[in-house]
Design a protein around this motif. Structure first.
Motif, PDB file in Angstrom:
ATOM      1  N   GLN A 169       0.819  -1.186  -0.043  1.00  0.00           N
ATOM      2  CA  GLN A 169       0.126  -0.045   0.029  1.00  0.00           C
ATOM      3  C   GLN A 169       0.693   1.470   0.006  1.00  0.00           C
ATOM      4  OE1 GLN A 169       0.097  -2.299   2.207  1.00  0.00           O
ATOM      5  NE2 GLN A 169       0.519  -1.345   4.483  1.00  0.00           N
ATOM      6  N   ASP A 170       2.254   1.089   0.138  1.00  0.00           N
ATOM      7  CA  ASP A 170       2.763   2.526   0.252  1.00  0.00           C
ATOM      8  C   ASP A 170       3.570   2.614  -1.267  1.00  0.00           C
ATOM      9  OD1 ASP A 170       2.637   2.007   2.844  1.00  0.00           O
ATOM     10  OD2 ASP A 170       4.747   1.792   3.349  1.00  0.00           O
ATOM     11  N   ASN A 171       3.862   3.992  -1.143  1.00  0.00           N
ATOM     12  CA  ASN A 171       4.602   4.528  -2.224  1.00  0.00           C
ATOM     13  C   ASN A 171       5.639   5.381  -1.858  1.00  0.00           C
ATOM     14  OD1 ASN A 171       5.661   4.642  -4.943  1.00  0.00           O
ATOM     15  ND2 ASN A 171       3.680   4.522  -5.748  1.00  0.00           N
ATOM     16  N   GLY A 172       6.610   5.863  -2.438  1.00  0.00           N
ATOM     17  CA  GLY A 172       7.833   6.874  -2.335  1.00  0.00           C
ATOM     18  C   GLY A 172       8.087   7.673  -3.307  1.00  0.00           C
ATOM     19  N   TYR A 173       8.980   8.910  -3.114  1.00  0.00           N
ATOM     20  CA  TYR A 173       9.290   9.743  -4.019  1.00  0.00           C
ATOM     21  C   TYR A 173      10.745  10.001  -3.805  1.00  0.00           C
ATOM     22  CZ  TYR A 173       8.628  14.526  -6.257  1.00  0.00           C
ATOM     23  OH  TYR A 173       8.800  15.459  -7.114  1.00  0.00           O
ATOM     24  N   LYS A 174      11.632   9.478  -4.438  1.00  0.00           N
ATOM     25  CA  LYS A 174      13.094   9.694  -4.114  1.00  0.00           C
ATOM     26  C   LYS A 174      13.548  10.675  -4.982  1.00  0.00           C
ATOM     27  CE  LYS A 174      16.501   6.183  -2.937  1.00  0.00           C
ATOM     28  NZ  LYS A 174      16.768   4.670  -2.935  1.00  0.00           N
ATOM     29  N   VAL A 175      14.627  11.624  -4.377  1.00  0.00           N
ATOM     30  CA  VAL A 175      15.272  12.623  -5.257  1.00  0.00           C
ATOM     31  C   VAL A 175      16.712  12.604  -5.235  1.00  0.00           C
ATOM     32  CG1 VAL A 175      15.305  15.025  -5.058  1.00  0.00           C
ATOM     33  CG2 VAL A 175      13.134  14.099  -4.739  1.00  0.00           C
ATOM     34  N   TYR A 176      17.174  12.795  -6.390  1.00  0.00           N
ATOM     35  CA  TYR A 176      18.763  12.753  -6.692  1.00  0.00           C
ATOM     36  C   TYR A 176      19.102  14.347  -7.262  1.00  0.00           C
ATOM     37  CZ  TYR A 176      18.357   7.664  -6.608  1.00  0.00           C
ATOM     38  OH  TYR A 176      18.247   6.768  -6.096  1.00  0.00           O
ATOM     39  N   TRP A 177      20.481  14.597  -6.701  1.00  0.00           N
ATOM     40  CA  TRP A 177      20.854  16.102  -7.139  1.00  0.00           C
ATOM     41  C   TRP A 177      21.645  15.778  -8.354  1.00  0.00           C
ATOM     42  CZ3 TRP A 177      18.422  20.050  -5.386  1.00  0.00           C
ATOM     43  CH2 TRP A 177      19.167  21.403  -5.720  1.00  0.00           C
ATOM     44  N   GLU A 178      22.082  16.844  -8.733  1.00  0.00           N
ATOM     45  CA  GLU A 178      22.884  17.028  -9.964  1.00  0.00           C
ATOM     46  C   GLU A 178      24.111  16.150 -10.005  1.00  0.00           C
ATOM     47  OE1 GLU A 178      24.969  20.533 -11.212  1.00  0.00           O
ATOM     48  OE2 GLU A 178      25.381  21.325  -9.253  1.00  0.00           O
ATOM     49  N   ASN A 179      24.518  15.799  -8.956  1.00  0.00           N
ATOM     50  CA  ASN A 179      25.825  14.991  -8.755  1.00  0.00           C
ATOM     51  C   ASN A 179      25.450  13.765  -9.042  1.00  0.00           C
ATOM     52  OD1 ASN A 179      24.603  14.483  -6.363  1.00  0.00           O
ATOM     53  ND2 ASN A 179      26.324  15.022  -5.054  1.00  0.00           N
ATOM     54  N   GLY A 180      24.232  13.413  -9.008  1.00  0.00           N
ATOM     55  CA  GLY A 180      23.955  11.923  -9.146  1.00  0.00           C
ATOM     56  C   GLY A 180      23.723  10.921  -7.920  1.00  0.00           C
ATOM     57  N   ALA A 181      24.048  11.731  -6.992  1.00  0.00           N
ATOM     58  CA  ALA A 181      23.536  11.082  -5.692  1.00  0.00           C
ATOM     59  C   ALA A 181      22.449  11.492  -5.063  1.00  0.00           C
ATOM     60  CB  ALA A 181      24.819  11.319  -4.604  1.00  0.00           C
ATOM     61  N   GLN A 182      21.835  10.806  -4.036  1.00  0.00           N
ATOM     62  CA  GLN A 182      20.488  11.274  -3.395  1.00  0.00           C
ATOM     63  C   GLN A 182      21.002  12.579  -2.592  1.00  0.00           C
ATOM     64  OE1 GLN A 182      18.630   8.344  -0.848  1.00  0.00           O
ATOM     65  NE2 GLN A 182      19.618   6.639  -1.942  1.00  0.00           N
ATOM     66  N   ILE A 183      19.858  13.326  -2.334  1.00  0.00           N
ATOM     67  CA  ILE A 183      20.078  14.760  -1.627  1.00  0.00           C
ATOM     68  C   ILE A 183      20.512  14.553  -0.131  1.00  0.00           C
ATOM     69  CG2 ILE A 183      18.536  16.102  -3.028  1.00  0.00           C
ATOM     70  CD1 ILE A 183      16.542  15.842  -0.444  1.00  0.00           C
ATOM     71  N   VAL A 184      21.152  15.237   0.437  1.00  0.00           N
ATOM     72  CA  VAL A 184      21.643  15.440   1.873  1.00  0.00           C
ATOM     73  C   VAL A 184      21.201  16.719   2.193  1.00  0.00           C
ATOM     74  CG1 VAL A 184      23.547  13.890   1.787  1.00  0.00           C
ATOM     75  CG2 VAL A 184      23.856  16.124   1.259  1.00  0.00           C
ATOM     76  N   SER A 185      21.118  17.180   3.658  1.00  0.00           N
ATOM     77  CA  SER A 185      20.686  18.448   4.060  1.00  0.00           C
ATOM     78  C   SER A 185      21.684  19.411   3.684  1.00  0.00           C
ATOM     79  CB  SER A 185      20.604  18.114   5.543  1.00  0.00           C
ATOM     80  OG  SER A 185      21.669  18.511   6.182  1.00  0.00           O
ATOM     81  N   PRO A 186      21.307  20.523   3.438  1.00  0.00           N
ATOM     82  CA  PRO A 186      20.227  21.393   3.744  1.00  0.00           C
ATOM     83  C   PRO A 186      19.110  21.106   2.693  1.00  0.00           C
ATOM     84  CG  PRO A 186      21.815  22.694   2.860  1.00  0.00           C
ATOM     85  CD  PRO A 186      22.443  21.451   2.824  1.00  0.00           C
ATOM     86  N   HIS A 187      19.496  20.338   1.654  1.00  0.00           N
ATOM     87  CA  HIS A 187      18.387  20.547   0.502  1.00  0.00           C
ATOM     88  C   HIS A 187      17.096  20.208   0.980  1.00  0.00           C
ATOM     89  CE1 HIS A 187      21.368  21.509  -2.310  1.00  0.00           C
ATOM     90  NE2 HIS A 187      22.001  20.266  -2.223  1.00  0.00           N
TER      91      HIS A 187
END
Length: 612
Positions: A169-187
């Motif tokens: 029943q779950d879904n998700g929304y995963k985001v990558y930055w321009e460097n090709g890695a997942q975002i880290v804070s403060p994004h």
């Protein structure tokens, strides 16, 4: 008063949230679900849907599909994407030249009309309405294809709509930055703020039909499908062995996206195609044959794979999670039993193999100084032992591939070579064309390793023993307790920080085991550092304490970012030559029992053990 002649609930804040929802939502299914709840006076359900908005963290969003601001649905996807789009506009002057990529898995929730594909199309409509080029995959893809595309096409960002191995029943929304890695804070907080400022759907955000016809929309599927399988071939070193190999391998994609892509990866390595588990090879959002679609749960998920392997005479099973970014492996033992390797054991095997292949290619002795491997701090330290002996660099990061992906990018930018990264949750980065975990390339590389070992008459289990005998046994035991009460979790960790009633005093022993060092990444304390300050970044919003014991044991206790769990990770690291495995295992079992009894206090804290 509400529109549609609905009676107010009497809770002003709730009424306001419902009123705004009914005004904004254009999905007939979620809209009528909300109207029905109001008509039936279902206060509990309404509060659950409207009390708090899903939190946008570094892992993006992950929640159940359904109506309301606490769930994944058309409206919350539009709101999230509007915020993300605004944040990207502020961050990049050339967003309209470069664009973004959007991928999705096969999840769907008929009751609320939500699906990964629908969410991806809505996200595309939002970007296109702002004049941003969108590379929208025309078909389902593995998660690693999104970071690969960001890097390959030099885009500003990537979005993958998936809930990975979560319940159906779950879904998700995963985001990558321009460097090709997942975002880290403060994004994450920047995007969160932008979402809150852009809650009202923009006029064209709902218009998926127009967006799909727009000149700004491109389909990267053919190009990426070709380029990705070309890129991973730089890790194919034994084509002749692969072609001749007699090894039979079974593969399951657990009703997810992995099947066709793993078949292609094996083909790219000239490996014989793995036998697919028929009942599980096609994507199915109902995941009908498994309780949880998570190969980390081990044997339950692999029952059908073992049955097929027995019929075909196969000795190894490979399993991907539904979005194919993780990989589990099991091997038939001489006893006839199947052994499911842990993520730490596979990290040892794949790390050994990547270095073995690298050494065969590189005769220059100095080159090893430029070589790096990474692992998260709750994963096995086996690669540290290999690195010490072989002369390359090993680094730890915080938990999660976002940290390893970003660190790998920094190292690559400095001209270093990043050979391998892994985390104990069966995630591996074997090919740095993808700066995230990738279960597709890992499957092909594992296939080659298995074929190579077969030419030496060695099984994976035997090779693992060889690694431990050469670099020292590393035995780990990880598990968790379920706890839904945040207050209990808080007081459990606070007790450890003020042990025996003394302020800022950590335990110096645990049962018969003496504690030699403590690192607390919630507060930033590390007893091992001269200034008592931890080197790894600290985060006061999550709990994480690591104890080092005099007997060579290490134990980390931490809260999960995505589930109501308190997890523990323990490992006993022995020096090479100490190969009394039975004794080491017993010592670790005793240590775990002591930690559970003295630090977790499950009876007092009413903690539920991991379900067997």
């Amino acid at each position: 008063k509400m529109e549609d002649g609905l009676k107010p609930t009497g809770d002003t804040k709730l009424d306001q949230a419902i009123r705004q929802w009914l005004q904004y939502d254009r999905n007939p299914k979620t809209k009528s679900l909300v109207q029905d709840m109001v008509k039936d006076g279902s206060m509990e359900a309404l509060k659950k849907c409207f009390s708090s908005r899903m939190e946008f963290g570094t892992a993006g969003l992950r929640a159940a599909m359904g109506p309301g601001i606490s769930c994944m649905n058309d409206l919350t996807i539009i709101q999230t994407t509007q915020g993300f789009c605004r944040y990207l506009e502020q961050s990049f002057g050339n967003l309209k030249e470069r664009g973004v990529v959007i991928g999705y898995d096969a999840r769907a929730h008929p009751t609320s009309g939500g699906s990964s594909k629908r969410f991806a199309f809505l996200a595309a409509a939002v970007f296109i309405s702002r004049g941003v080029p969108v590379h929208l995959f025309s078909e389902i893809t593995p998660t690693p294809f999104v970071p690969f595309t960001v890097s390959h096409l030099g885009l500003c960002a990537g979005i993958m709509v998936t809930a990975s191995h979560n319940p159906k029943q779950d879904n998700g929304y995963k985001v990558y930055w321009e460097n090709g890695a997942q975002i880290v804070s403060p994004h994450d907080s920047g995007i969160s703020k932008a979402i809150e400022e852009n809650l009202e759907p923009w006029p064209a955000s709902w218009n998926t039909e127009e967006a799909l016809k727009a000149a700004l929309l491109k389909d990267p599927f053919q190009d990426v499908n070709t380029q990705y399988f070309q890129a991973i071939q730089k890790h194919c070193h034994h084509r002749e062995i692969n072609k001749k190999s007699e090894v039979k391998i079974v593969h399951t994609s657990v009703h997810g996206v992995g099947h066709t892509f793993v078949q292609s990866a094996f083909k790219a390595f000239d490996l014989h195609p793995p036998y697919p588990v028929e009942e599980q090879k096609d994507p199915d959002p109902e995941f009908p044959t498994v309780k949880y679609p998570n190969p980390e749960e081990g044997k339950g998920v692999l029952t059908l794979s073992f049955a097929l392997a027995e019929r075909e005479g196969a000795s190894v099973v490979l399993a991907n999670d539904p979005d194919a970014d993780r990989l589990a492996i099991a091997e038939k033992q001489l006893s006839g039993q199947w052994r499911v390797f842990s993520g730490n054991e596979l990290g040892a095997l794949l790390g050994w193999w990547m270095f073995h292949c690298w050494s065969e290619q590189n005769s220059d002795a100095a080159a090893v100084k430029n070589l790096y491997m990474l692992a998260s701090t709750v994963s096995s330290k086996i690669l540290r032992a290999v690195a010490l002996k072989e002369g390359f660099h090993f680094e730890e990061t915080l938990t999660g591939f976002k940290w390893m992906g970003n660190r790998a990018k920094d190292l690559l930018d400095q001209g270093k070579s990043v050979l391998f990264a892994f985390e104990e949750a069966i995630g591996y980065m074997c090919c740095n064309s993808v700066l995230d975990k990738d279960g597709v390339s890992a499957a092909a590389i594992a296939g080659e390793m298995i074929s190579y070992l077969a030419t030496k008459n060695k099984s994976l289990s035997q090779q693992l023993t060889t690694i431990f005998e050469e670099y020292g046994y590393h035995i780990s035991k990880n598990s968790y307790f379920i706890c839904h009460d945040q207050e209990v979790i808080r007081s459990l960790f606070e007790r450890l920080r003020n042990f025996g009633g003394k302020k800022d005093a950590y335990p110096s022993e645990c049962g018969r085991f003496s504690v030699s060092a403590v690192r607390d990444l919630t507060t930033g304390y590390d007893s091992n550092q001269p200034d008592k300050k931890a080197i790894l970044p600290t985060s006061s919003s999550s709990q994480m304490i690591t104890f080092t014991f005099a007997n060579g044991g290490v134990a980390t206790m931490r809260t999960s970012g995505t589930e109501p769990k308190i997890k523990y990770y323990t490992e006993l690291c022995a020096a090479p030559g100490n190969s009394d495995v039975t004794h080491l295992k017993k010592e670790l079992d005793d240590l775990v029992d002591a930690i559970v009894e003295n630090f977790f206090e499950p009876v007092k804290n009413k903690l539920q053990p991991k379900p067997e």
